[in-house]
Scaffold this motif. Structure first.
Motif, PDB file in Angstrom:
ATOM      1  N   ASP A   1       0.711  14.678  40.580  1.00 49.54           N
ATOM      2  CA  ASP A   1       0.529  15.435  41.811  1.00 49.54           C
ATOM      3  C   ASP A   1       1.273  14.804  42.987  1.00 49.54           C
ATOM      4  N   MET A   2       1.544  13.493  42.865  1.00 44.99           N
ATOM      5  CA  MET A   2       2.225  12.763  43.928  1.00 44.99           C
ATOM      6  C   MET A   2       3.657  12.381  43.551  1.00 44.99           C
ATOM      7  N   ASN A   3       4.071  12.770  42.341  1.00 47.15           N
ATOM      8  CA  ASN A   3       5.378  12.367  41.823  1.00 47.15           C
ATOM      9  C   ASN A   3       6.048  13.591  41.192  1.00 47.15           C
ATOM     10  N   PRO A   4       6.903  14.303  41.948  1.00 46.13           N
ATOM     11  CA  PRO A   4       7.526  15.531  41.448  1.00 46.13           C
ATOM     12  C   PRO A   4       8.316  15.348  40.152  1.00 46.13           C
ATOM     13  N   ARG A   5       9.018  14.217  40.026  1.00 45.33           N
ATOM     14  CA  ARG A   5       9.800  14.002  38.801  1.00 45.33           C
ATOM     15  C   ARG A   5       8.883  13.852  37.596  1.00 45.33           C
ATOM     16  N   LEU A   6       7.794  13.133  37.775  1.00 39.56           N
ATOM     17  CA  LEU A   6       6.836  12.960  36.679  1.00 39.56           C
ATOM     18  C   LEU A   6       6.189  14.295  36.336  1.00 39.56           C
ATOM     19  N   ARG A   7       5.874  15.078  37.324  1.00 45.01           N
ATOM     20  CA  ARG A   7       5.277  16.394  37.103  1.00 45.01           C
ATOM     21  C   ARG A   7       6.207  17.257  36.253  1.00 45.01           C
ATOM     22  N   ALA A   8       7.496  17.234  36.578  1.00 43.86           N
ATOM     23  CA  ALA A   8       8.479  18.016  35.826  1.00 43.86           C
ATOM     24  C   ALA A   8       8.618  17.498  34.396  1.00 43.86           C
ATOM     25  N   ALA A   9       8.587  16.175  34.245  1.00 40.01           N
ATOM     26  CA  ALA A   9       8.718  15.577  32.911  1.00 40.01           C
ATOM     27  C   ALA A   9       7.529  15.951  32.029  1.00 40.01           C
ATOM     28  N   ILE A  10       6.350  15.940  32.600  1.00 38.99           N
ATOM     29  CA  ILE A  10       5.144  16.307  31.846  1.00 38.99           C
ATOM     30  C   ILE A  10       5.181  17.790  31.472  1.00 38.99           C
ATOM     31  N   ALA A  11       5.650  18.626  32.392  1.00 38.93           N
ATOM     32  CA  ALA A  11       5.763  20.064  32.109  1.00 38.93           C
ATOM     33  C   ALA A  11       6.716  20.310  30.949  1.00 38.93           C
ATOM     34  N   ALA A  12       7.828  19.591  30.938  1.00 41.39           N
ATOM     35  CA  ALA A  12       8.798  19.736  29.850  1.00 41.39           C
ATOM     36  C   ALA A  12       8.201  19.284  28.520  1.00 41.39           C
ATOM     37  N   ALA A  13       7.415  18.208  28.566  1.00 38.43           N
ATOM     38  CA  ALA A  13       6.783  17.700  27.350  1.00 38.43           C
ATOM     39  C   ALA A  13       5.751  18.682  26.807  1.00 38.43           C
ATOM     40  N   LYS A  14       4.960  19.246  27.704  1.00 36.93           N
ATOM     41  CA  LYS A  14       3.955  20.235  27.288  1.00 36.93           C
ATOM     42  C   LYS A  14       4.618  21.471  26.692  1.00 36.93           C
ATOM     43  N   ALA A  15       5.773  21.854  27.260  1.00 33.82           N
ATOM     44  CA  ALA A  15       6.478  23.032  26.767  1.00 33.82           C
ATOM     45  C   ALA A  15       6.958  22.837  25.333  1.00 33.82           C
ATOM     46  N   GLN A  16       7.143  21.578  24.938  1.00 30.47           N
ATOM     47  CA  GLN A  16       7.567  21.266  23.573  1.00 30.47           C
ATOM     48  C   GLN A  16       6.393  20.826  22.704  1.00 30.47           C
ATOM     49  N   SER A  17       5.183  21.101  23.178  1.00 36.89           N
ATOM     50  CA  SER A  17       3.953  20.794  22.429  1.00 36.89           C
ATOM     51  C   SER A  17       3.794  19.306  22.126  1.00 36.89           C
ATOM     52  N   MET A  18       4.238  18.466  23.034  1.00 40.12           N
ATOM     53  CA  MET A  18       4.037  17.031  22.885  1.00 40.12           C
ATOM     54  C   MET A  18       2.558  16.730  23.097  1.00 40.12           C
ATOM     55  N   PRO A  19       1.914  16.005  22.185  1.00 42.94           N
ATOM     56  CA  PRO A  19       0.480  15.723  22.297  1.00 42.94           C
ATOM     57  C   PRO A  19       0.123  15.019  23.606  1.00 42.94           C
ATOM     58  N   LYS A  20      -1.057  15.343  24.136  1.00 45.30           N
ATOM     59  CA  LYS A  20      -1.506  14.736  25.392  1.00 45.30           C
ATOM     60  C   LYS A  20      -1.568  13.214  25.297  1.00 45.30           C
ATOM     61  N   ASP A  21      -1.971  12.700  24.133  1.00 46.94           N
ATOM     62  CA  ASP A  21      -2.062  11.252  23.953  1.00 46.94           C
ATOM     63  C   ASP A  21      -0.691  10.597  24.110  1.00 46.94           C
ATOM     64  N   ASN A  22       0.343  11.253  23.591  1.00 44.23           N
ATOM     65  CA  ASN A  22       1.703  10.716  23.718  1.00 44.23           C
ATOM     66  C   ASN A  22       2.136  10.683  25.175  1.00 44.23           C
ATOM     67  N   ILE A  23       1.802  11.743  25.901  1.00 49.39           N
ATOM     68  CA  ILE A  23       2.164  11.819  27.315  1.00 49.39           C
ATOM     69  C   ILE A  23       1.475  10.711  28.102  1.00 49.39           C
ATOM     70  N   GLN A  24       0.178  10.545  27.873  1.00 50.99           N
ATOM     71  CA  GLN A  24      -0.578   9.526  28.604  1.00 50.99           C
ATOM     72  C   GLN A  24      -0.096   8.134  28.239  1.00 50.99           C
ATOM     73  N   ARG A  25       0.244   7.930  26.970  1.00 49.14           N
ATOM     74  CA  ARG A  25       0.735   6.620  26.529  1.00 49.14           C
ATOM     75  C   ARG A  25       2.036   6.260  27.235  1.00 49.14           C
ATOM     76  N   SER A  26       2.889   7.246  27.438  1.00 44.51           N
ATOM     77  CA  SER A  26       4.163   7.008  28.125  1.00 44.51           C
ATOM     78  C   SER A  26       3.938   6.645  29.591  1.00 44.51           C
ATOM     79  N   ILE A  27       2.957   7.294  30.218  1.00 49.54           N
ATOM     80  CA  ILE A  27       2.629   6.974  31.612  1.00 49.54           C
ATOM     81  C   ILE A  27       2.035   5.568  31.703  1.00 49.54           C
ATOM     82  N   ASP A  28       1.140   5.251  30.761  1.00 49.17           N
ATOM     83  CA  ASP A  28       0.477   3.944  30.763  1.00 49.17           C
ATOM     84  C   ASP A  28       1.486   2.810  30.583  1.00 49.17           C
ATOM     85  N   LYS A  29       2.516   3.046  29.774  1.00 48.72           N
ATOM     86  CA  LYS A  29       3.539   2.017  29.550  1.00 48.72           C
ATOM     87  C   LYS A  29       4.195   1.621  30.861  1.00 48.72           C
TER      88      LYS A  29
END
Length: 247
Positions: free
Chosen positions: A44-72
């Protein structure tokens, strides 16, 4: 603003996204991590991250994978990636812009140069082709978001500059500084987009014949298969007749 022009995908040929799932997830994960590391880990505070997550969701990337990438990124448990842009020419005189995220500049440069030279092209210097493209924002929606009229009206109201619609979906073009505001304004009307990113839009297109098109698509597929390559942009145009011949 042209809302009813024929849909043209200048990023990939039709079907090119049928690449290996693991490779696709690797690219998406890398972009999420870099976006989170460069700004706040809150989309919500990072437009680039928001766009990256949207692209990942559009390709059915699992939520756990998305969160793991953010946590890294949050934990600093990640490689240091560098953004690099290569410019050059492909078969038929097509101009190409290749964007990469890499932790090894020499490896990526060698791989990109080899792929281009083996498939009828050559790399140029920085700025050798980008002067023929406009730097813009690009928001994509599937055809299911609505018909051309609905998307056109929504984009116009949101402050977009151009729209191209077709059976494959909708591309909404914006000024660079307006990308994320337009994307936010579109969500209540069209839903979540399949992508919102900075793009290179060609000022003119080059029509490519059957022989050159086959080699060009092989080159793009080779680049797409490289984990370091995030995006390939080109000014090529291929007729429906040639596409049918190539299958």
């Amino acid at each position: 603003m042209a809302g009813h022009s024929k849909f043209k995908n200048i990023m990939h040929r039709k079907g090119a996204q049928d690449k290996k799932r693991s490779s696709m997830f690797s690219k998406l994960s890398r972009e999420i991590t870099v976006a989170a590391k460069m700004g706040l880990p809150d989309p919500d505070m990072n437009p680039r991250l928001r766009a990256a997550i949207a692209a990942a969701k559009a390709q059915s990337m699992p939520k756990d994978n998305i969160q793991r990438s953010i946590d890294k990124a949050s934990k600093g448990d990640t490689e240091s990636y560098e953004e690099i842009r290569y410019e050059g020419f492909g078969p038929g005189g097509v101009s190409l812009i290749i964007e990469a995220l890499t932790d090894n500049r020499n490896r990526t440069a060698t791989n990109v140069r080899t792929a281009v030279s083996k498939n009828g092209g050559n790399l140029g210097t920085a700025g050798s082709v980008s002067h023929g493209f406009d730097r813009v924002g690009l928001i994509t929606y599937p055809a299911s978001a609505g018909d051309a009229d609905k998307v056109f009206e929504a984009a116009l109201e949101a402050g977009a500059e151009d729209v191209t619609s077709g059976e494959d979906g909708h591309e909404i073009w914006t000024a660079v500084g307006d990308l994320h505001e337009v994307a936010k304004a579109l969500e209540p009307v069209l839903g979540e987009s399949t992508g919102a990113k900075l793009a290179w839009r060609p000022q003119t297109n080059v029509e490519v014949g059957e022989g050159d098109a086959a080699t060009l698509f092989k080159l793009i597929d080779t680049l797409d298969d490289d984990d370091d390559v995030q995006q390939v942009w080109g000014n090529y145009e291929v007729s429906d007749a040639v596409m049918e011949k190539l299958g």
